[in-house]
Scaffold this motif. Structure first.
Motif, mmCIF file in Angstrom:
data_model
loop_
_atom_site.group_PDB
_atom_site.id
_atom_site.type_symbol
_atom_site.label_atom_id
_atom_site.label_comp_id
_atom_site.label_asym_id
_atom_site.label_seq_id
_atom_site.Cartn_x
_atom_site.Cartn_y
_atom_site.Cartn_z
ATOM 1 N N VAL A 86 13.294 4.972 -6.578
ATOM 2 C CA VAL A 86 12.909 4.593 -5.220
ATOM 3 C C VAL A 86 12.061 3.337 -5.238
ATOM 4 C CG1 VAL A 86 11.466 5.296 -3.302
ATOM 5 C CG2 VAL A 86 13.108 6.871 -4.222
ATOM 6 N N PHE A 114 2.003 6.809 -6.712
ATOM 7 C CA PHE A 114 0.778 7.432 -7.212
ATOM 8 C C PHE A 114 0.678 8.896 -6.785
ATOM 9 C CE2 PHE A 114 -3.614 8.336 -5.671
ATOM 10 C CZ PHE A 114 -4.193 8.557 -6.893
ATOM 11 N N ALA A 115 0.905 9.164 -5.478
ATOM 12 C CA ALA A 115 0.716 10.525 -4.979
ATOM 13 C C ALA A 115 1.759 11.477 -5.546
ATOM 14 C CB ALA A 115 0.769 10.532 -3.457
ATOM 15 N N ASN A 116 2.991 10.990 -5.740
ATOM 16 C CA ASN A 116 4.015 11.865 -6.313
ATOM 17 C C ASN A 116 3.654 12.298 -7.714
ATOM 18 O OD1 ASN A 116 6.742 12.682 -5.242
ATOM 19 N ND2 ASN A 116 6.420 10.718 -4.239
ATOM 20 N N LEU A 175 0.706 12.084 -9.190
ATOM 21 C CA LEU A 175 -0.560 12.815 -9.215
ATOM 22 C C LEU A 175 -0.358 14.265 -8.810
ATOM 23 C CD1 LEU A 175 -3.678 12.557 -9.526
ATOM 24 C CD2 LEU A 175 -3.749 12.394 -7.067
ATOM 25 N N SER A 176 0.492 14.494 -7.766
ATOM 26 C CA SER A 176 0.698 15.880 -7.337
ATOM 27 C C SER A 176 1.357 16.686 -8.450
ATOM 28 C CB SER A 176 1.533 15.921 -6.065
ATOM 29 O OG SER A 176 2.835 15.483 -6.327
ATOM 30 N N LEU A 228 1.081 3.858 -3.050
ATOM 31 C CA LEU A 228 0.579 5.211 -2.777
ATOM 32 C C LEU A 228 1.668 6.249 -2.960
ATOM 33 C CD1 LEU A 228 -1.838 5.146 0.262
ATOM 34 C CD2 LEU A 228 -2.299 5.812 -2.064
ATOM 35 N N ARG A 229 2.922 5.897 -2.647
ATOM 36 C CA ARG A 229 4.025 6.849 -2.792
ATOM 37 C C ARG A 229 4.186 7.250 -4.254
ATOM 38 N NH1 ARG A 229 8.050 3.870 -0.774
ATOM 39 N NH2 ARG A 229 7.492 4.564 1.302
ATOM 40 N N ILE A 261 13.247 10.031 -9.908
ATOM 41 C CA ILE A 261 13.533 9.694 -8.508
ATOM 42 C C ILE A 261 12.551 8.647 -8.005
ATOM 43 C CG2 ILE A 261 13.492 10.613 -6.166
ATOM 44 C CD1 ILE A 261 15.856 11.604 -7.404
ATOM 45 N N GLN A 262 11.267 8.822 -8.323
ATOM 46 C CA GLN A 262 10.284 7.871 -7.811
ATOM 47 C C GLN A 262 10.455 6.495 -8.442
ATOM 48 O OE1 GLN A 262 8.489 8.193 -5.191
ATOM 49 N NE2 GLN A 262 9.416 10.214 -5.012
ATOM 50 N N LEU A 284 13.386 0.013 -3.383
ATOM 51 C CA LEU A 284 12.680 -0.576 -2.245
ATOM 52 C C LEU A 284 12.264 -2.006 -2.555
ATOM 53 C CD1 LEU A 284 10.543 2.389 -0.968
ATOM 54 C CD2 LEU A 284 12.436 1.301 0.151
ATOM 55 N N ILE A 303 0.841 -1.200 0.000
ATOM 56 C CA ILE A 303 0.000 0.000 0.000
ATOM 57 C C ILE A 303 0.874 1.247 0.000
ATOM 58 C CG2 ILE A 303 -1.729 1.266 1.311
ATOM 59 C CD1 ILE A 303 -2.762 -1.402 2.300
ATOM 60 N N SER A 304 1.908 1.274 0.861
ATOM 61 C CA SER A 304 2.737 2.480 0.923
ATOM 62 C C SER A 304 3.576 2.625 -0.346
ATOM 63 C CB SER A 304 3.624 2.450 2.162
ATOM 64 O OG SER A 304 4.807 1.757 1.920
#
Lengths: 84, 243
Positions: free
Chosen positions: B227, B184-186, B188-189, B181-182, B223-224, B231, B177-178
């Protein structure tokens, strides 16, 4: 009970503003990581590549909590889950 | 007065996923959305690149030149990244990590082509996170016995007192989930901020948002991607251990 749409939208906007306060934490954390990395490069300039990649990885992980706040704010503003 | 400005500007802002057409699939309504179209473009680019690379590598020369150089550089960099993190387990996982890396990277920077990035849709990043989850636990059950896993899950407390097991279980479920979401949110923002700038400023935003594209699409996307893959590799090599 009577629902006032404008009232709910206004409260959602306030909630979204409060949610993005979560950005303070990652800001402090990322700044701390960048400062430590700068100090490490100063001590050991040869290891600059490793320090950079470790710093970026740690910062991106620290950013997650702030992004959760941002997600909540976006849900409140654009998906509007509180409207009946 | 200010109200009218806000309303008129807000109609131009557009960063949501839109449905293009729908069809019935065993009684369910299934939508083809803009995400599918963006993913199709990304896949076409990647397949075209793969075919070109295949043709080039068929007649590879000892001294590489031109396009062969580029392909060899990409493969060497990806292999080096996987080997640096996973050590001995690298040969088994570098195909998967390389594929995911290239796919996420192209998805993230597809905002430069005017597409809505596919990774700004939670339906794309959640499967990626779940794939990582499956890989982690496949490695866990392959290289550890059930008793070792049980002791590890109850770790700070003795294994006959499984209070900590629940906490460990939640921690395991939080991983995909994390991760998803990391990413996706990056993305999306970035998408939302670019849409706000283009929508709210109108004709003022003519040339200078290019600099913001460099940050939100290229830098943040790269970067994402790094990452996510890093991970994934760390979690998997934690389970593989010294085997």
């Amino acid at each position: 009970m009577e629902f006032n749409t404008n009232f709910i939208l206004g409260c959602s906007a306030i909630g979204a503003g409060l949610a993005v306060i979560a950005g303070i934490g990652p800001g402090i954390g990322q700044g701390n990581a960048a400062g430590q990395a700068a100090a490490a490069v100063g001590r050991n300039p040869g290891a600059k590549g490793d320090i950079m990649s470790t710093m970026l990885l740690g910062q991106a992980v620290a950013e997650t909590t702030g992004l959760y706040g941002l997600l909540i704010a976006m849900l409140l503003l654009f998906v509007k889950p509180l409207l009946p | 007065m200010g109200h009218g400005l806000l309303l008129s500007a807000a109609e131009n802002i557009d960063f949501m996923v839109h449905g293009i057409f729908k069809y019935k699939f065993f009684g369910h309504e299934v939508w083809i959305t803009t995400t599918h179209v963006s993913i199709l473009f990304v896949m076409l680019i990647l397949i075209g690149f793969a075919i070109a690379a295949n043709i080039t590598m068929r007649k590879a020369t000892e001294v590489p030149g031109g396009f062969q150089n580029v392909v060899e550089l990409i493969v060497e960099k990806l292999d080096g990244m996987v080997e640096g993190t996973m050590g001995k387990a690298a040969p088994r996982y570098r195909n998967y990590i390389g594929t995911v890396f290239i796919f996420i990277l192209f998805s993230n920077i597809s905002g430069l082509l005017g597409l809505r990035p596919p990774t700004a849709d939670y339906g794309v990043t959640l499967p990626l996170g779940l794939l990582t989850f499956i890989l982690i636990h496949f490695a866990q059950f392959k290289y550890h016995s059930l008793k070792e896993i049980w002791v590890g899950m109850c770790s700070p407390l003795p294994p006959w007192l499984p209070i900590w097991f629940v906490v460990s279980l939640i921690g395991e479920i939080a991983v995909p989930i994390s991760l998803s979401l990391r990413l996706f949110a990056n993305i999306l923002s970035g998408t939302v901020m670019m849409a706000l700038i283009y929508g709210l400023l109108g004709w003022i935003a003519t040339a200078w948002p290019a600099a913001l594209h460099v940050y939100f699409d290229l830098f943040s996307g790269a970067i994402q991607t790094y990452v996510f893959c890093m991970l994934t590799m760390t979690y998997i090599s934690d389970q593989v251990g010294d085997n």
